[in-house]
Design a protein around this motif. Structure first.
Motif, PDB file in Angstrom:
ATOM      1  N   PHE B 301       0.769  -1.213   0.052  1.00 61.99           N
ATOM      2  CA  PHE B 301      -0.142  -0.104  -0.004  1.00 61.99           C
ATOM      3  C   PHE B 301       0.717   1.472  -0.080  1.00 61.99           C
ATOM      4  O   PHE B 301       0.196   2.451   0.068  1.00 61.99           O
ATOM      5  N   VAL B 302       1.966   1.212  -0.338  1.00 62.20           N
ATOM      6  CA  VAL B 302       2.822   2.432  -0.407  1.00 62.20           C
ATOM      7  C   VAL B 302       3.656   2.195  -1.599  1.00 62.20           C
ATOM      8  O   VAL B 302       4.131   1.080  -2.021  1.00 62.20           O
ATOM      9  N   GLU B 303       4.206   3.387  -1.878  1.00 62.79           N
ATOM     10  CA  GLU B 303       4.874   3.289  -3.282  1.00 62.79           C
ATOM     11  C   GLU B 303       6.332   3.404  -3.221  1.00 62.79           C
ATOM     12  O   GLU B 303       6.727   4.432  -2.338  1.00 62.79           O
ATOM     13  N   GLU B 305       9.151   4.846  -4.730  1.00 66.99           N
ATOM     14  CA  GLU B 305       9.966   6.058  -4.966  1.00 66.99           C
ATOM     15  C   GLU B 305       9.534   7.053  -3.701  1.00 66.99           C
ATOM     16  O   GLU B 305      10.305   7.751  -3.354  1.00 66.99           O
ATOM     17  N   ALA B 306       8.232   7.003  -3.126  1.00 62.95           N
ATOM     18  CA  ALA B 306       8.079   7.697  -2.218  1.00 62.95           C
ATOM     19  C   ALA B 306       8.799   7.402  -0.950  1.00 62.95           C
ATOM     20  O   ALA B 306       9.510   8.147  -0.069  1.00 62.95           O
ATOM     21  N   CYS B 324       7.893   4.190 -10.631  1.00 62.84           N
ATOM     22  CA  CYS B 324       8.198   5.530 -10.513  1.00 62.84           C
ATOM     23  C   CYS B 324       9.622   5.685 -10.557  1.00 62.84           C
ATOM     24  O   CYS B 324      10.203   6.773 -11.078  1.00 62.84           O
ATOM     25  N   HIS B 346       5.335  -2.211  -6.498  1.00 65.99           N
ATOM     26  CA  HIS B 346       5.509  -0.929  -6.409  1.00 65.99           C
ATOM     27  C   HIS B 346       6.045  -0.353  -5.316  1.00 65.99           C
ATOM     28  O   HIS B 346       6.448   0.775  -4.930  1.00 65.99           O
ATOM     29  N   LEU B 376       3.349   7.493   5.129  1.00 63.02           N
ATOM     30  CA  LEU B 376       2.692   7.291   3.643  1.00 63.02           C
ATOM     31  C   LEU B 376       1.481   6.271   3.788  1.00 63.02           C
ATOM     32  O   LEU B 376       0.491   6.534   3.087  1.00 63.02           O
TER      33      LEU B 376
END
Lengths: 277, 383
Positions: B301-303, B305-306, B324, B346, B376
């Motif tokens: 549930f988190v990406e 790159e972030a 990303c 991801h 995040l």
């Protein structure tokens, strides 16, 4: 490493208006976790003045997706619905002091969420951009939506269309269609029309063409992504295949099948359908 | 603030001893090793010493080592040589999880009419050996399988693969870029025909690599020109970097078991700590057969790159398989080949340690990471 502006960095690290408005007047849900970014925008509207009094977002995505989401909430709070609708993705990018070209699709996503939230508020069920024919199967983008973004941002190259919408950034098979769409828009001539029907084939010719295409073009593409496909049968106009490896377990199996069908329609015969054995 | 560098599968810090060893070649020892005079000739002798050190890291003979400019050049040279020396064989076998240096080369050759088999891996990233048995034919020019994967860290059973390929009379190449210096490699124990190494993955500088070519292997050079490297790689030697490469191999050979035990202990501490403190996290890849320094974890549930950019705020360096962060819109081909769901790819983060990683650095990451993931996730529409 992406070159982000200080504003993007600030809004990524300390975003404004995170969350979900309970009993929101409008909700806009765009993107998906599979595609790598998704945004849920909720708005509160003062009915008398049609002014957006509050907006909150929840975003799954990279730094620029989070910053773009935060930017859209900053931009719309206090505006009337009509004023908000005038915002473009360029306005979002501008508010952020600019975005890397490859990340422009984040600002487009912000703008789409806004449109969807307002449509929801107005009780419209389907946004205009959902209609039309699918161009990019990977990200589910229609020609209507691509035309809109191309014109609004004066995009001239397929690469930019990918930067702004992601279209063509997956398997890449639709890139020629995007090129045609661009030529059509900027030359004013209709190019992306119905293809001329191919002449009728005998069954044996048809089967051998299908076999050839699957063997030489489709399988190597799928194999390089960890999948595979096998031709099982050709029953009239129905091509029966079986997906192997990654493809069979992939959430995108439907898309893969549609891509195979598209390719076969294009190269062999327009009346072909593809099903899994 | 100090940098916490946990991206050693991308590149490593040049060891101090290595840097010292190469410095004279930028100042007083600038002669051309091919020159007739002693001034240049002494440099040639130092290159040969470096060659001996590189050879002994993998128990090869010095004349089996060719210095190149990088791992990619070594990979391209090996495959191209096989195709050039066997022009009638039009089939290549590799895996779906290779580095782009192999992957892109194979795709290029596919466009030139070659048949390519990309062997699949299972959910743990382990090679499906049975597929190799059915894929290999008399048409096969070469089989190229990486020693260990750069993203998942999974180690392939190279001895078993090499023996099988050898029994079929087919050439075998392995991209050992991630394995060299981390695993004890002995080319005398298994029939490897060619192996690629890279300097900057084992504390030598960027811009130098090596290709092991077993004695008696038919060879065709990629670069033609002068007679350097016994005619197998033309071009004036990158002397300082070759000297550095030799020194780095020497240090790696000395430290391989002790350092790797220490690094593995830190890696396990990091991994177990993160799995404990971050719910919805899971390790990607076969945890039994894995490089001692690598941990690839998906945070749901988190990406990615972030996560990386939040880590960056604390000067913590790692990498991600997310779309990303790749620069393209496509997420990691390795994790996709393993059948890791897109949702998990991801949010995948790769931590890769080195002998310079310290216990307090791991503690620092263990302190910051749960905060980042929580923040995040609070922003994510899926939680």
């Amino acid at each position: 490493m992406w070159e982000y502006t200080d504003k993007v960095r600030e809004l990524f690290l300390h975003p404004h208006n995170v969350g979900e408005i309970k009993g929101a007047d409008g909700t806009g849900d765009v993107g998906s976790i599979v595609c790598g970014d998704a945004l849920k925008l909720t708005i509160k509207v003062d009915k008398a003045s049609e002014t957006i009094t509050d907006a909150k977002f929840q975003t799954f995505g990279c730094a620029s997706a989070i910053a773009s989401s935060s930017a859209i909430t900053d931009l719309i709070i206090g505006k009337t619905i009509d004023e908000a609708l005038k915002l473009t993705n360029e306005d979002i990018a501008g508010y952020l002091g600019g975005l890397p070209r490859e990340k422009m699709h984040c600002s487009v996503m912000g703008r789409e969420a806004l449109e969807a939230a307002i449509a929801d508020y107005r009780g419209e069920t389907k946004a205009e951009s959902d209609e039309g024919t699918i161009i990019c199967q990977c990200y589910g983008l229609t020609d209507t939506k691509l035309r809109h973004v191309i014109k609004e941002n004066s995009l001239r190259t397929a690469e930019d269309v990918t930067n702004f919408t992601k279209a063509g950034g997956g398997c890449g098979t639709c890139l020629p269609d995007i090129e045609k769409l661009l030529t059509e828009i900027w030359s004013g001539k209709a190019i992306l029309t119905e293809r001329t029907p191919l002449k009728k084939l005998t069954n044996i010719q048809k089967i051998s063409m299908i076999q050839d295409l699957i063997e030489k073009e489709i399988r190597p593409l799928l194999q390089s992504d960890g999948g595979d496909v096998e031709l099982i049968d050709v029953d009239g106009t129905n091509v029966v295949v079986s997906l192997r490896g990654m493809c069979s377990e992939c959430v995108m199996a439907d898309v893969t099948l549609k891509n195979i069908e598209k390719k076969l329609k294009e190269m062999v015969s327009n009346d072909l359908t593809v099903t899994i054995s | 603030m100090n940098v916490v560098y946990l991206d050693n599968n991308a590149s490593t810090r040049v060891a101090d001893e290595v840097r010292e060893e190469m410095m004279p070649y930028f100042s007083e020892l600038y002669g051309n090793p091919s020159s007739m005079h002693l001034f240049g000739g002494q440099v040639h002798r130092r290159i040969e010493t470096a060659r001996e050190k590189a050879a002994s890291l993998i128990n090869a003979e010095p004349d089996e080592i060719v210095f190149t400019s990088c791992g990619t050049e070594s990979d391209n040279t090996a495959l191209m040589s096989a195709l050039q020396t066997m022009p009638d064989k039009k089939h290549l076998i590799t895996t779906r999880v290779e580095h782009p240096a192999i992957h892109s080369f194979c795709k290029l050759m596919y466009g030139k009419g070659y048949r390519i088999t990309f062997l699949p891996v299972d959910k743990q990233g382990r090679l499906k050996f049975g597929e190799l048995e059915t894929a290999i034919t008399d048409e096969t020019a070469i089989v190229s399988v990486m020693y260990a994967n750069n993203e998942s860290g999974v180690i392939f059973p190279i001895e078993k693969i090499a023996e099988f390929v050898n029994s079929k009379g087919v050439l075998f190449h392995t991209d050992a870029v991630q394995a060299a210096g981390k695993l004890a490699i002995d080319v005398k124990k298994m029939p490897i025909d060619m192996a690629s190494l890279s300097g900057h993955k084992m504390h030598a500088p960027k811009g130098v690599g090596a290709l092991y070519i077993k004695r008696g292997t038919r060879f065709s050079p990629l670069l033609t020109g002068g007679h350097q490297e016994a005619g197998r790689r033309a071009g004036t030697e990158n002397v300082a970097s070759i000297i550095a490469f030799g020194k780095a191999c020497e240090i790696a050979a000395l430290n391989i078991s002790a350092e790797n035990y220490r690094v593995k202990t830190l890696r396990d501490k990091l991994e177990n700590g993160l799995l404990y403190s971050c719910p919805g996290a899971q390790v990607n890849g076969d945890i039994e057969h894995r490089l001692p320094n690598t941990s690839n974890i998906s945070f749901e549930f988190v990406e990615g790159e972030a996560i990386l950019l939040r880590l960056n705020e604390y000067n913590i360096c790692a990498s991600s398989g997310s779309a990303c962060s790749s620069g393209s819109l496509e997420p990691s081909h390795v994790l996709r080949a393993m059948g890791v769901p897109f949702t998990s790819i991801h949010g995948s983060i790769r931590f890769s340690l080195s002998r310079y990683t310290t216990d307090s650095e791991i503690d620092f990451v263990l302190e910051k990471m749960p905060l980042i993931i929580n923040e995040l996730r609070e922003m994510s529409p899926y939680t």
